[in-house]
Motif scaffolding. Sequence first.
Motif, short mmCIF file in Angstrom:
data_model
loop_
_atom_site.label_atom_id
_atom_site.label_comp_id
_atom_site.label_asym_id
_atom_site.label_seq_id
_atom_site.Cartn_x
_atom_site.Cartn_y
_atom_site.Cartn_z
N ARG A 85 -12.97 1.81 -8.43
CA ARG A 85 -12.74 3.26 -8.37
C ARG A 85 -12.31 3.68 -6.96
N ASN A 86 -11.27 4.51 -6.96
CA ASN A 86 -10.78 5.09 -5.69
C ASN A 86 -10.27 4.02 -4.73
N ASP A 116 -15.40 -6.24 -1.24
CA ASP A 116 -14.52 -5.31 -0.51
C ASP A 116 -13.72 -6.14 0.48
N GLU A 145 -22.03 2.91 -4.63
CA GLU A 145 -21.62 2.87 -6.03
C GLU A 145 -22.37 1.76 -6.78
N ASN A 160 -13.36 4.34 3.61
CA ASN A 160 -14.57 3.88 2.92
C ASN A 160 -15.40 5.00 2.29
N THR A 217 -17.44 7.22 0.07
CA THR A 217 -18.15 6.92 -1.18
C THR A 217 -19.42 7.76 -1.26
N GLY A 221 -13.98 -3.19 -4.42
CA GLY A 221 -13.76 -2.10 -3.46
C GLY A 221 -15.03 -1.27 -3.36
N LEU A 241 -8.42 -7.75 -3.11
CA LEU A 241 -7.85 -7.67 -4.46
C LEU A 241 -6.44 -8.24 -4.50
N TYR A 299 0.87 -1.18 0.00
CA TYR A 299 0.00 0.00 0.00
C TYR A 299 0.91 1.23 0.00
N ARG A 309 -21.16 9.02 -7.61
CA ARG A 309 -19.92 9.80 -7.43
C ARG A 309 -19.29 10.01 -8.80
C1 LIG Z 1 -12.50 5.02 -0.96
S1 LIG Z 1 -13.40 3.50 -0.99
C2 LIG Z 1 -14.03 3.55 -2.63
C3 LIG Z 1 -15.48 3.14 -2.70
C4 LIG Z 1 -16.12 3.19 -4.08
N1 LIG Z 1 -15.44 2.35 -5.02
C5 LIG Z 1 -16.17 4.60 -4.59
O1 LIG Z 1 -15.37 4.98 -5.44
O2 LIG Z 1 -17.03 5.37 -4.14
C6 LIG Z 1 -12.07 2.32 -1.08
C7 LIG Z 1 -12.51 0.91 -0.72
O3 LIG Z 1 -11.49 -0.01 -1.11
C8 LIG Z 1 -11.46 -1.05 -0.17
N2 LIG Z 1 -10.16 -1.76 -0.26
C9 LIG Z 1 -8.95 -1.37 0.17
N3 LIG Z 1 -8.04 -2.33 -0.05
C10 LIG Z 1 -8.69 -3.35 -0.66
C11 LIG Z 1 -8.30 -4.64 -1.14
N4 LIG Z 1 -7.04 -5.07 -1.03
N5 LIG Z 1 -9.24 -5.44 -1.68
C12 LIG Z 1 -10.52 -5.03 -1.79
N6 LIG Z 1 -10.96 -3.83 -1.36
C13 LIG Z 1 -10.06 -2.99 -0.80
C14 LIG Z 1 -11.65 -0.33 1.16
O4 LIG Z 1 -12.09 -1.21 2.19
C15 LIG Z 1 -12.71 0.72 0.79
O5 LIG Z 1 -14.01 0.29 1.06
#
Ligand SMILES: C[S@@+](CC[C@H](N)C(=O)[O-])C[C@H]1O[C@@H](n2cnc3c(N)ncnc32)[C@H](O)[C@@H]1O
Length: 380
Positions: A320-321, A242, A219, A179, A181, A213, A305, A134, A185
């Motif tokens: 996304r994001n 997620d 979303e 988290n 969102t 995610g 992921l 990360y 968006r």
């Molecule tokens: C900022 S949110 C984005 C939510 C949505 N996709 C949006 O754009 O509104 C990021 C999300 O990625 C998830 N995340 C982070 N690392 C991840 C991983 N390795 N595998 C799956 N999800 C992950 C987090 O838990 C979080 O819910």
Amino acid sequence: MTIRTICKQDKIYLTIIGELEDSKQIGELVESLSISETKNFNVTFLGANIIPKSIIEKLFILQEDKKCNIFVLKRYLFSYLQYLGIKCNYITKKLTFKKPKDNISYEKEKLSQEEIYIFLKDINNIYGYDYTEYQMDSIMRRINIAMIRERIYDFNIFREQVLHNQKIFHDLFLDLSINTTEFFRDHEVFNMIKNKILPYLNSYNHIKIWCAGCSIGKEVYSLAIILKEADMLSKTQIYATDINPYVIEEAKNGLYSITTLDKDIDNYRNAQGEKSFIQYFDINKNYIKVKEELKKNILFFQHSLLSNGTLNEFNLILCRNVFIYFNDALQEKVLKNFYNSLDNNGFLVLGKSEGIQKNNGHNYFYKYNEQNKIYRKINK
Ligand SMILES: C[S@@+](CC[C@H](N)C(=O)[O-])C[C@H]1O[C@@H](n2cnc3c(N)ncnc32)[C@H](O)[C@@H]1O
């Protein structure tokens, strides 16, 4: 899960210890909350991180009738209930409190990238969550926040606590998962999906979409709305995943605070929504509840992921994001996985500040609409 019930004069004290695991337990609890029309309740959640929709609704009704006090031990659950407009009291934990030494203030103690990396390796070995790839700056900021919250001012003590105390790790895990969102968006992205991608996908008899995610689900429900309006939802299977199991439960619940409703409606209109946003929800005093018709074709589950292996042959993947939290090498790994998970000509949508430039993404994808970070699989 165990429910302890004590009746004292005009009050029923319910203590729920552990997670609510199946529909039978959920039913039992709702029943316990319904047993008395005359008495008041004191409900304490000691173990649960998540409370299912039917219980939340029951608690809400009891609170409206001024018949219920709620206490929760878990920070995450406390925030969620507050966000939905359910008043609850937070039972603060007794923490090991180490005062900073007079001459070493917390700010002066800079964490080195190497020690953080070793710490992250240990977390992966013990708990199976790999944060080593990360973005280091973001991880360091989150660790700082967690240390301040736990009031531990020495990194080595914090490290030991996290590695030996599952509860402290658990709180750090939640700090590491951002988290944020919203519904629709970046509405231009939804315009593009609606006007360009869906007409193409409509030629298929069956469509598969992966929302990776997905956080608390706004979303994926936005996507379900545009699919419904294009009359394509019934032939679509959406996977919504997620890493954070609590946001997945929230997404399944589909309950959202009413406080952002004006913004949600604006976003929906800007995304060329054709009907009325609120028709997809049951509206309560404090929260909105997603109607079942939107949920039917969505499969929510926890998935990281970083795990190996592809999921399925998707026609469209939205992620996304999420990349913003990954370093370039990890982004490339995940892109490769997306490449293998897409069918020929499949679409990939990334977040507005993400892309395929720095992570060798051009080996797997070509630009379809760079402005909205929409890419297509290169057929090799
Ligand atoms: C900022 S949110 C984005 C939510 C949505 N996709 C949006 O754009 O509104 C990021 C999300 O990625 C998830 N995340 C982070 N690392 C991840 C991983 N390795 N595998 C799956 N999800 C992950 C987090 O838990 C979080 O819910």
